[in-house]
Design a protein around this motif. Structure first.
Motif, PDB file in Angstrom:
ATOM      1  N   VAL A   1     -50.413 -24.709  18.317  1.00  0.00           N
ATOM      2  CA  VAL A   1     -49.749 -25.922  17.845  1.00  0.00           C
ATOM      3  C   VAL A   1     -49.273 -26.710  19.057  1.00  0.00           C
ATOM      4  CG1 VAL A   1     -47.844 -26.892  16.502  1.00  0.00           C
ATOM      5  CG2 VAL A   1     -49.008 -24.824  15.694  1.00  0.00           C
ATOM      6  N   VAL A   2     -49.684 -27.977  19.129  1.00  0.00           N
ATOM      7  CA  VAL A   2     -49.263 -28.858  20.221  1.00  0.00           C
ATOM      8  C   VAL A   2     -48.209 -29.813  19.681  1.00  0.00           C
ATOM      9  CG1 VAL A   2     -49.986 -30.615  21.875  1.00  0.00           C
ATOM     10  CG2 VAL A   2     -51.521 -28.721  21.316  1.00  0.00           C
ATOM     11  N   GLY A   3     -47.017 -29.808  20.299  1.00  0.00           N
ATOM     12  CA  GLY A   3     -45.937 -30.675  19.845  1.00  0.00           C
ATOM     13  C   GLY A   3     -44.660 -29.893  19.612  1.00  0.00           C
ATOM     14  N   ASN A   4     -43.543 -30.612  19.435  1.00  0.00           N
ATOM     15  CA  ASN A   4     -42.265 -29.942  19.187  1.00  0.00           C
ATOM     16  C   ASN A   4     -41.406 -30.675  18.161  1.00  0.00           C
ATOM     17  OD1 ASN A   4     -41.388 -32.158  20.650  1.00  0.00           O
ATOM     18  ND2 ASN A   4     -41.176 -30.999  22.559  1.00  0.00           N
ATOM     19  N   GLY A   5     -41.980 -31.673  17.474  1.00  0.00           N
ATOM     20  CA  GLY A   5     -41.235 -32.432  16.480  1.00  0.00           C
ATOM     21  C   GLY A   5     -41.282 -31.791  15.102  1.00  0.00           C
ATOM     22  N   MET A   6     -40.908 -32.570  14.099  1.00  0.00           N
ATOM     23  CA  MET A   6     -40.816 -32.066  12.733  1.00  0.00           C
ATOM     24  C   MET A   6     -42.147 -31.494  12.240  1.00  0.00           C
ATOM     25  SD  MET A   6     -39.669 -34.164   9.291  1.00  0.00           S
ATOM     26  CE  MET A   6     -41.018 -35.366   9.412  1.00  0.00           C
ATOM     27  N   MET A   7     -43.241 -32.216  12.454  1.00  0.00           N
ATOM     28  CA  MET A   7     -44.541 -31.747  11.980  1.00  0.00           C
ATOM     29  C   MET A   7     -44.955 -30.468  12.702  1.00  0.00           C
ATOM     30  SD  MET A   7     -45.661 -33.783   9.569  1.00  0.00           S
ATOM     31  CE  MET A   7     -47.437 -33.933   9.512  1.00  0.00           C
ATOM     32  N   ALA A   8     -44.788 -30.445  14.012  1.00  0.00           N
ATOM     33  CA  ALA A   8     -45.167 -29.265  14.784  1.00  0.00           C
ATOM     34  C   ALA A   8     -44.377 -28.043  14.335  1.00  0.00           C
ATOM     35  CB  ALA A   8     -44.948 -29.530  16.269  1.00  0.00           C
ATOM     36  N   GLN A   9     -43.074 -28.212  14.138  1.00  0.00           N
ATOM     37  CA  GLN A   9     -42.224 -27.101  13.714  1.00  0.00           C
ATOM     38  C   GLN A   9     -42.658 -26.555  12.359  1.00  0.00           C
ATOM     39  OE1 GLN A   9     -39.706 -25.527  15.488  1.00  0.00           O
ATOM     40  NE2 GLN A   9     -40.507 -26.773  17.171  1.00  0.00           N
ATOM     41  N   ARG A  10     -43.044 -27.454  11.458  1.00  0.00           N
ATOM     42  CA  ARG A  10     -43.419 -27.009  10.104  1.00  0.00           C
ATOM     43  C   ARG A  10     -44.738 -26.234  10.114  1.00  0.00           C
ATOM     44  NH1 ARG A  10     -43.955 -24.573   6.531  1.00  0.00           N
ATOM     45  NH2 ARG A  10     -43.569 -24.918   4.311  1.00  0.00           N
ATOM     46  N   PHE A  11     -45.599 -26.519  11.092  1.00  0.00           N
ATOM     47  CA  PHE A  11     -46.918 -25.874  11.117  1.00  0.00           C
ATOM     48  C   PHE A  11     -46.987 -24.704  12.109  1.00  0.00           C
ATOM     49  CE2 PHE A  11     -47.967 -29.632   8.800  1.00  0.00           C
ATOM     50  CZ  PHE A  11     -49.050 -29.278   8.007  1.00  0.00           C
ATOM     51  N   LEU A  12     -45.834 -24.197  12.522  1.00  0.00           N
ATOM     52  CA  LEU A  12     -45.816 -23.093  13.483  1.00  0.00           C
ATOM     53  C   LEU A  12     -46.455 -21.816  12.943  1.00  0.00           C
ATOM     54  CD1 LEU A  12     -42.363 -23.353  15.299  1.00  0.00           C
ATOM     55  CD2 LEU A  12     -44.644 -23.682  16.261  1.00  0.00           C
TER      56      LEU A  12
ATOM     57  N   LEU B   1     -57.857 -22.440  15.532  1.00  0.00           N
ATOM     58  CA  LEU B   1     -57.277 -23.708  15.098  1.00  0.00           C
ATOM     59  C   LEU B   1     -56.358 -24.299  16.163  1.00  0.00           C
ATOM     60  CD1 LEU B   1     -57.359 -25.261  12.316  1.00  0.00           C
ATOM     61  CD2 LEU B   1     -55.153 -24.225  11.835  1.00  0.00           C
ATOM     62  N   LEU B   2     -56.412 -25.626  16.307  1.00  0.00           N
ATOM     63  CA  LEU B   2     -55.463 -26.342  17.147  1.00  0.00           C
ATOM     64  C   LEU B   2     -54.824 -27.445  16.305  1.00  0.00           C
ATOM     65  CD1 LEU B   2     -55.863 -27.545  20.805  1.00  0.00           C
ATOM     66  CD2 LEU B   2     -54.822 -29.020  19.093  1.00  0.00           C
ATOM     67  N   ILE B   3     -53.532 -27.317  16.041  1.00  0.00           N
ATOM     68  CA  ILE B   3     -52.790 -28.344  15.306  1.00  0.00           C
ATOM     69  C   ILE B   3     -52.209 -29.312  16.331  1.00  0.00           C
ATOM     70  CG2 ILE B   3     -50.911 -28.824  13.700  1.00  0.00           C
ATOM     71  CD1 ILE B   3     -52.868 -27.086  12.336  1.00  0.00           C
ATOM     72  N   PHE B   4     -52.697 -30.541  16.350  1.00  0.00           N
ATOM     73  CA  PHE B   4     -52.181 -31.527  17.307  1.00  0.00           C
ATOM     74  C   PHE B   4     -51.118 -32.360  16.594  1.00  0.00           C
ATOM     75  CE2 PHE B   4     -51.853 -35.233  19.944  1.00  0.00           C
ATOM     76  CZ  PHE B   4     -52.063 -34.768  21.227  1.00  0.00           C
TER      77      PHE B   4
ATOM     78  N   LYS C   1     -53.130 -36.610  26.365  1.00  0.00           N
ATOM     79  CA  LYS C   1     -52.920 -35.245  25.873  1.00  0.00           C
ATOM     80  C   LYS C   1     -53.962 -34.880  24.808  1.00  0.00           C
ATOM     81  CE  LYS C   1     -48.697 -33.820  25.551  1.00  0.00           C
ATOM     82  NZ  LYS C   1     -47.310 -33.553  25.077  1.00  0.00           N
ATOM     83  N   LEU C   2     -54.292 -35.835  23.948  1.00  0.00           N
ATOM     84  CA  LEU C   2     -55.271 -35.589  22.905  1.00  0.00           C
ATOM     85  C   LEU C   2     -56.661 -35.380  23.501  1.00  0.00           C
ATOM     86  CD1 LEU C   2     -56.037 -35.412  19.924  1.00  0.00           C
ATOM     87  CD2 LEU C   2     -56.286 -37.896  19.902  1.00  0.00           C
ATOM     88  N   PHE C   3     -57.006 -36.210  24.482  1.00  0.00           N
ATOM     89  CA  PHE C   3     -58.314 -36.063  25.122  1.00  0.00           C
ATOM     90  C   PHE C   3     -58.434 -34.688  25.771  1.00  0.00           C
ATOM     91  CE2 PHE C   3     -61.497 -36.665  28.467  1.00  0.00           C
ATOM     92  CZ  PHE C   3     -62.518 -37.245  27.725  1.00  0.00           C
ATOM     93  N   GLU C   4     -57.363 -34.240  26.392  1.00  0.00           N
ATOM     94  CA  GLU C   4     -57.363 -32.907  27.000  1.00  0.00           C
ATOM     95  C   GLU C   4     -57.533 -31.821  25.933  1.00  0.00           C
ATOM     96  OE1 GLU C   4     -53.637 -32.911  29.020  1.00  0.00           O
ATOM     97  OE2 GLU C   4     -54.391 -33.990  30.790  1.00  0.00           O
ATOM     98  N   ALA C   5     -56.912 -32.050  24.772  1.00  0.00           N
ATOM     99  CA  ALA C   5     -56.999 -31.066  23.687  1.00  0.00           C
ATOM    100  C   ALA C   5     -58.418 -30.930  23.154  1.00  0.00           C
ATOM    101  CB  ALA C   5     -56.048 -31.453  22.552  1.00  0.00           C
ATOM    102  N   THR C   6     -59.226 -32.000  23.266  1.00  0.00           N
ATOM    103  CA  THR C   6     -60.595 -31.934  22.747  1.00  0.00           C
ATOM    104  C   THR C   6     -61.454 -30.954  23.535  1.00  0.00           C
ATOM    105  OG1 THR C   6     -61.345 -33.829  24.097  1.00  0.00           O
ATOM    106  CG2 THR C   6     -60.496 -34.307  21.888  1.00  0.00           C
ATOM    107  N   SER C   7     -60.960 -30.487  24.684  1.00  0.00           N
ATOM    108  CA  SER C   7     -61.713 -29.489  25.452  1.00  0.00           C
ATOM    109  C   SER C   7     -61.803 -28.164  24.696  1.00  0.00           C
ATOM    110  CB  SER C   7     -61.059 -29.261  26.815  1.00  0.00           C
ATOM    111  OG  SER C   7     -59.763 -28.702  26.674  1.00  0.00           O
ATOM    112  N   TYR C   8     -60.947 -27.999  23.669  1.00  0.00           N
ATOM    113  CA  TYR C   8     -60.965 -26.778  22.861  1.00  0.00           C
ATOM    114  C   TYR C   8     -61.949 -26.868  21.695  1.00  0.00           C
ATOM    115  CZ  TYR C   8     -56.627 -25.373  25.208  1.00  0.00           C
ATOM    116  OH  TYR C   8     -55.691 -24.997  26.143  1.00  0.00           O
TER     117      TYR C   8
ATOM    118  N   VAL D   1     -56.851 -30.186  14.163  1.00  0.00           N
ATOM    119  CA  VAL D   1     -56.198 -30.909  13.066  1.00  0.00           C
ATOM    120  C   VAL D   1     -55.309 -31.973  13.696  1.00  0.00           C
ATOM    121  CG1 VAL D   1     -54.635 -30.746  11.090  1.00  0.00           C
ATOM    122  CG2 VAL D   1     -56.227 -28.869  11.593  1.00  0.00           C
ATOM    123  N   TYR D   2     -55.551 -33.220  13.319  1.00  0.00           N
ATOM    124  CA  TYR D   2     -54.792 -34.338  13.891  1.00  0.00           C
ATOM    125  C   TYR D   2     -54.108 -35.126  12.774  1.00  0.00           C
ATOM    126  CZ  TYR D   2     -53.605 -38.668  16.288  1.00  0.00           C
ATOM    127  OH  TYR D   2     -52.913 -39.753  16.788  1.00  0.00           O
ATOM    128  N   PHE D   3     -52.832 -35.500  13.016  1.00  0.00           N
ATOM    129  CA  PHE D   3     -52.082 -36.270  12.026  1.00  0.00           C
ATOM    130  C   PHE D   3     -52.119 -37.753  12.381  1.00  0.00           C
ATOM    131  CE2 PHE D   3     -50.128 -32.008  11.857  1.00  0.00           C
ATOM    132  CZ  PHE D   3     -50.418 -31.719  10.538  1.00  0.00           C
TER     133      PHE D   3
END
Length: 229
Positions: A2-13, A21-24, A45-52, A59-61
């Motif tokens: 999971v990439v991020g630390n906000g509300m969405m990231a916390q809920r998908f931990l 899976l990579l939750i962006f 950051k998103l472009f870097e994540a596409t290396s996975y 998963v992108y919101f």
């Protein structure tokens, strides 16, 4: 992951240790943002994540504001569409979730319900666009719907995660007033637009069967869950 630390990231931990899976869930959360550096930071950051992409589904919101004609030229909407394009051009296995107005436990004052509740409780005046609608959805319902998509969607898909009903902002304010027992102080402005989010029939039937989205029980649930102390 999971990439991020906000509300969405916390809920998908719960997916943090999923090796497939990579939750962006990182980036700009304020739809009124105007600082280009913040958008560029998320793009990088998103472009870097596409290396996975070779080993993980991403998963992108994104946002349902894409369908709002009054927001089509906003930096936020243009940015989200660009992020979608980055994923589509670099990944074969992805789930882009265009999400509406998510409500949950957050310190972000820019979400629509947080903003309205804060104004009404504080007694501060605000402007209300009488023609505007908002699509409200509980973050727990977002989690449930996205989790199902993750399990069932193979390959690439762009989907809508939204309430099958749109609420007039005036209707939302009146309901918050009723639940909080306090009158709002607002100036009604003759602006806004009533736009539709094109949820397909199959998804709409599933949503209405599983969740009661009608305004009274749904807003009651959200307000009592996150805002009533």
């Amino acid at each position: 992951m999971v990439v991020g630390n906000g509300m969405m990231a916390q809920r998908f931990l719960a997916f943090e240790n999923d090796e497939n899976l990579l939750i962006f869930a990182s980036g700009v959360s304020n739809s009124k943002e105007t600082n280009l550096e913040n958008f560029q930071r998320e793009n990088k950051k998103l472009f870097e994540a596409t290396s996975y992409c070779a080993t993980k589904k991403i998963v992108y919101f994104s946002t349902c504001s894409i369908y709002d004609p009054t927001e089509k030229d906003s930096l936020y909407v243009k940015h989200k569409l660009k992020c979608e394009q980055i994923i589509k051009e670099n990944c074969a296995n992805y789930l882009i979730c265009r999400v509406s107005n998510v409500v949950g436990k957050t310190d972000n004052p820019n979400t629509i319900i947080s903003y309205l509740v804060s104004k009404i409780i504080s007694g501060k005046p605000f402007q209300l666009w009488k023609k505007s609608v908002r699509n409200i959805i509980d973050i727990d319902d977002v989690y449930s719907l996205v989790s199902r998509k993750i399990q069932n969607v193979k390959g690439a898909e762009t989907c809508l995660i939204a309430n099958p009903f749109q609420y007039q902002v005036t209707e939302i304010v009146y309901k918050i007033e009723e639940i909080l027992g306090k009158k709002a102080i607002f100036e009604l402005i003759d602006k806004g637009s009533n736009f539709e989010i094109p949820i397909n029939i199959e998804d709409k039937l599933i949503l209405e069967k599983e969740i009661d989205f009608t305004i009274e029980p749904y807003l009651n649930k959200i307000l009592n869950k996150y805002f009533i102390k």
